[in-house]
Motif scaffolding. Structure first.
Motif, PDB file in Angstrom:
ATOM      1  N   LEU A  28       0.831  -1.198   0.000  1.00 23.79           N
ATOM      2  CA  LEU A  28       0.000   0.000   0.000  1.00 23.79           C
ATOM      3  C   LEU A  28       0.869   1.251   0.000  1.00 23.79           C
ATOM      4  N   ASP A  29       0.451   2.266  -0.752  1.00 25.46           N
ATOM      5  CA  ASP A  29       1.161   3.544  -0.703  1.00 25.46           C
ATOM      6  C   ASP A  29       0.732   4.311   0.548  1.00 25.46           C
ATOM      7  N   SER A  30       1.323   5.479   0.760  1.00 28.32           N
ATOM      8  CA  SER A  30       1.084   6.236   1.986  1.00 28.32           C
ATOM      9  C   SER A  30      -0.387   6.601   2.160  1.00 28.32           C
ATOM     10  N   ARG A  31      -1.038   6.980   1.077  1.00 29.80           N
ATOM     11  CA  ARG A  31      -2.442   7.374   1.179  1.00 29.80           C
ATOM     12  C   ARG A  31      -3.323   6.186   1.559  1.00 29.80           C
ATOM     13  N   ALA A  32      -3.099   5.037   0.918  1.00 25.62           N
ATOM     14  CA  ALA A  32      -3.886   3.856   1.245  1.00 25.62           C
ATOM     15  C   ALA A  32      -3.596   3.370   2.653  1.00 25.62           C
ATOM     16  N   ALA A  33      -2.322   3.484   3.075  1.00 25.49           N
ATOM     17  CA  ALA A  33      -1.959   3.091   4.433  1.00 25.49           C
ATOM     18  C   ALA A  33      -2.716   3.932   5.457  1.00 25.49           C
ATOM     19  N   ALA A  34      -2.843   5.230   5.182  1.00 24.93           N
ATOM     20  CA  ALA A  34      -3.578   6.105   6.099  1.00 24.93           C
ATOM     21  C   ALA A  34      -5.049   5.713   6.168  1.00 24.93           C
ATOM     22  N   GLN A  35      -5.615   5.284   5.041  1.00 27.28           N
ATOM     23  CA  GLN A  35      -7.008   4.814   5.046  1.00 27.28           C
ATOM     24  C   GLN A  35      -7.158   3.566   5.911  1.00 27.28           C
ATOM     25  N   LEU A  36      -6.231   2.634   5.741  1.00 24.71           N
ATOM     26  CA  LEU A  36      -6.289   1.385   6.496  1.00 24.71           C
ATOM     27  C   LEU A  36      -6.195   1.634   7.998  1.00 24.71           C
ATOM     28  N   LEU A  37      -5.327   2.560   8.401  1.00 26.97           N
ATOM     29  CA  LEU A  37      -5.007   2.748   9.809  1.00 26.97           C
ATOM     30  C   LEU A  37      -5.868   3.803  10.495  1.00 26.97           C
ATOM     31  N   ARG A  38      -6.853   4.326   9.808  1.00 26.45           N
ATOM     32  CA  ARG A  38      -7.687   5.371  10.408  1.00 26.45           C
ATOM     33  C   ARG A  38      -8.717   4.722  11.339  1.00 26.45           C
ATOM     34  N   LEU A  39      -8.296   4.497  12.562  1.00 29.28           N
ATOM     35  CA  LEU A  39      -9.148   3.818  13.535  1.00 29.28           C
ATOM     36  C   LEU A  39     -10.115   4.774  14.221  1.00 29.28           C
ATOM     37  N   ARG A  40      -9.788   6.069  14.206  1.00 23.83           N
ATOM     38  CA  ARG A  40     -10.641   7.069  14.853  1.00 23.83           C
ATOM     39  C   ARG A  40     -10.780   8.281  13.948  1.00 23.83           C
ATOM     40  N   ALA A  41     -11.980   8.847  13.933  1.00 27.76           N
ATOM     41  CA  ALA A  41     -12.232  10.002  13.070  1.00 27.76           C
ATOM     42  C   ALA A  41     -11.670  11.287  13.649  1.00 27.76           C
ATOM     43  N   ASP A  42     -11.396  11.312  14.974  1.00 24.04           N
ATOM     44  CA  ASP A  42     -10.977  12.559  15.609  1.00 24.04           C
ATOM     45  C   ASP A  42      -9.464  12.732  15.666  1.00 24.04           C
ATOM     46  N   GLU A  43      -8.686  11.746  15.184  1.00 23.28           N
ATOM     47  CA  GLU A  43      -7.226  11.864  15.193  1.00 23.28           C
ATOM     48  C   GLU A  43      -6.655  11.349  13.886  1.00 23.28           C
ATOM     49  N   ARG A  44      -5.602  12.004  13.424  1.00 21.53           N
ATOM     50  CA  ARG A  44      -4.976  11.638  12.159  1.00 21.53           C
ATOM     51  C   ARG A  44      -4.023  10.468  12.334  1.00 21.53           C
ATOM     52  N   VAL A  45      -3.819   9.749  11.249  1.00 26.52           N
ATOM     53  CA  VAL A  45      -2.798   8.710  11.189  1.00 26.52           C
ATOM     54  C   VAL A  45      -1.442   9.382  11.000  1.00 26.52           C
ATOM     55  N   LEU A  46      -0.442   8.923  11.735  1.00 24.74           N
ATOM     56  CA  LEU A  46       0.909   9.455  11.580  1.00 24.74           C
ATOM     57  C   LEU A  46       1.616   8.696  10.467  1.00 24.74           C
ATOM     58  N   VAL A  47       2.102   9.414   9.457  1.00 28.46           N
ATOM     59  CA  VAL A  47       2.784   8.790   8.322  1.00 28.46           C
ATOM     60  C   VAL A  47       4.131   9.464   8.131  1.00 28.46           C
ATOM     61  N   SER A  48       5.176   8.672   7.968  1.00 25.76           N
ATOM     62  CA  SER A  48       6.507   9.214   7.690  1.00 25.76           C
ATOM     63  C   SER A  48       7.147   8.418   6.562  1.00 25.76           C
ATOM     64  N   GLU A  49       8.065   9.053   5.856  1.00 30.23           N
ATOM     65  CA  GLU A  49       8.740   8.412   4.726  1.00 30.23           C
ATOM     66  C   GLU A  49      10.239   8.290   4.937  1.00 30.23           C
ATOM     67  N   ARG A  50      10.741   8.716   6.088  1.00 28.05           N
ATOM     68  CA  ARG A  50      12.157   8.610   6.415  1.00 28.05           C
ATOM     69  C   ARG A  50      12.310   7.973   7.789  1.00 28.05           C
ATOM     70  N   PRO A  51      13.206   7.003   7.952  1.00 30.92           N
ATOM     71  CA  PRO A  51      14.093   6.416   6.946  1.00 30.92           C
ATOM     72  C   PRO A  51      13.421   5.366   6.067  1.00 30.92           C
ATOM     73  N   ASN A  52      12.160   5.012   6.392  1.00 29.53           N
ATOM     74  CA  ASN A  52      11.367   4.152   5.510  1.00 29.53           C
ATOM     75  C   ASN A  52       9.906   4.577   5.621  1.00 29.53           C
ATOM     76  N   VAL A  53       9.060   4.041   4.754  1.00 25.70           N
ATOM     77  CA  VAL A  53       7.653   4.419   4.755  1.00 25.70           C
ATOM     78  C   VAL A  53       6.960   3.697   5.918  1.00 25.70           C
ATOM     79  N   TYR A  54       6.315   4.487   6.765  1.00 24.33           N
ATOM     80  CA  TYR A  54       5.756   3.931   8.003  1.00 24.33           C
ATOM     81  C   TYR A  54       4.501   4.710   8.366  1.00 24.33           C
ATOM     82  N   GLY A  55       3.466   3.985   8.749  1.00 21.78           N
ATOM     83  CA  GLY A  55       2.236   4.615   9.211  1.00 21.78           C
ATOM     84  C   GLY A  55       1.825   4.036  10.545  1.00 21.78           C
TER      85      GLY A  55
END
Length: 335
Positions: A28-55
């Motif tokens: 999954l790319d970063s956008r799809a990863a954020a969709q998958l991990l959005r467990l709550r509507a009131d808080e954002r998913v944390l996504v980073s691309e350094r040193p690797n792609v991680y959500g």
């Protein structure tokens, strides 16, 4: 949500991490990863691309009111909340984690739920906590009716695996793993340490840690998630290598449609590891500086990175070995 209230000093922390290959054909790319991990509507998913792609998802809380497991049979009722979260590394490896902290003593009666909700991830015992007995009971897994963080982590994993983004066509076979951990305060004048790391069975590992007093529960959970990720990578690659016959005499795979139809079976078996796993090895990428030295102990015994490097070299050697005959077959001698 009301602001977090000061919690009593914790003398024990516990958690469990579930790790598996994301069941989808493509990472999954970063956008799809954020969709998958959005467990709550009131808080954002944390996504980073350094040193690797991680959500990483926001925390969710589960209220509990049940006995704590103990190795000596002591019945200690506890009330509070267990914090759970999910993480996705390089769009490929999914982890869910549940954890809580326990103070040395608690009230002798249950308080209103509002008291516990403003102390997320804290479970308070009724009376005095028999710390060592409860720590061992938690590592052992407890019994029926007792607090089991593994059920909470497993429930979150099941929820995520039902997400419509997933096509359930993974590129390779793998087994999920569980890492169950407890952390106690360090003794006076000592730094953090791993007292014991045990492979209990094919899918279960247990870890007993000592961490400095005041270490945040989220930092300990992050260390254990990192350990679980790299243990899963080692376990998965070992199983891949164990499942095939290595060497130049390996039988050829049955023909398949397309250009890879005549590829030797060993190359067909090893290629998914190269495409999807080998680039994921990055210990300590998101471990706090205070706890990062614990990885040094793992590098000494059992030697995580040393074993990984040997496995990677074996894969590369086999791919090279099977590329040489192919090149020879393609070159016809001059008459």
């Amino acid at each position: 949500m009301r602001p977090e209230a000061p919690a009593p000093r914790a003398v024990l922390a516990c958690g469990e991490v579930r790790t598996c290959l994301l069941p989808t054909g493509q990472a999954l790319d970063s956008r799809a990863a954020a969709q998958l991990l959005r467990l709550r509507a009131d808080e954002r998913v944390l996504v980073s691309e350094r040193p690797n792609v991680y959500g990483r998802s926001p925390d969710t809380l589960t209220g509990v009111d049940c006995p704590l497991p103990s190795s000596n049979g002591a019945r200690v009722r506890a009330v509070g909340t267990v914090a759970a979260r999910a993480a996705l590394t390089e769009g490929r490896v999914l982890q869910t984690s549940a954890s809580f902290r326990v103070p040395a003593t608690g009230p002798d009666h249950r308080r209103p739920w509002g008291h516990y909700l403003v102390r997320p991830g804290v479970v308070e015992p009724f009376g005095k906590l028999p710390r060592d007995a409860v720590a061992q009971g938690l590592l052992d897994g407890g019994g029926r009716g007792e607090l089991d963080v593994g059920l909470i982590a497993g429930g979150l994993l099941t929820r995520l695996l039902r997400h419509p983004l997933l096509d359930h066509r993974p590129p390779l076979r793998s087994r999920p793993t569980r890492l169950r951990w407890v952390a106690l305060p360090t003794r006076h004048g000592e730094g953090p340490s791993i007292e014991r790391f045990t492979v209990e069975e094919d899918e279960l590992r247990t870890v007993r840690l000592r961490v400095p007093e005041g270490t945040r529960g989220a930092e300990v959970a992050g260390l254990c998630e990192d350990l679980a990720l790299h243990d899963w990578l080692l376990t998965t690659v070992v199983h891949i290598l164990d499942g095939i016959r290595l060497g130049p005499g390996t039988p050829r795979a049955r023909p398949r449609p397309g250009p890879s139809g005549d590829r030797p079976a060993v190359v067909t078996a090893l290629r998914p590891a190269v495409d999807h796993l080998l680039h994921l090895w990055m210990p300590r990428a998101r471990v706090s500086a205070e706890l990062a030295p614990l990885w040094a102990a793992l590098e000494e015994q059992p030697g995580f990175t040393r074993q990984w490097q040997v496995l990677v070299q074996r894969i590369r050697d086999q791919l090279t070995l099977h590329a040489i005959p192919s090149a020879h077959r393609e070159v016809e001698p001059t008459p």
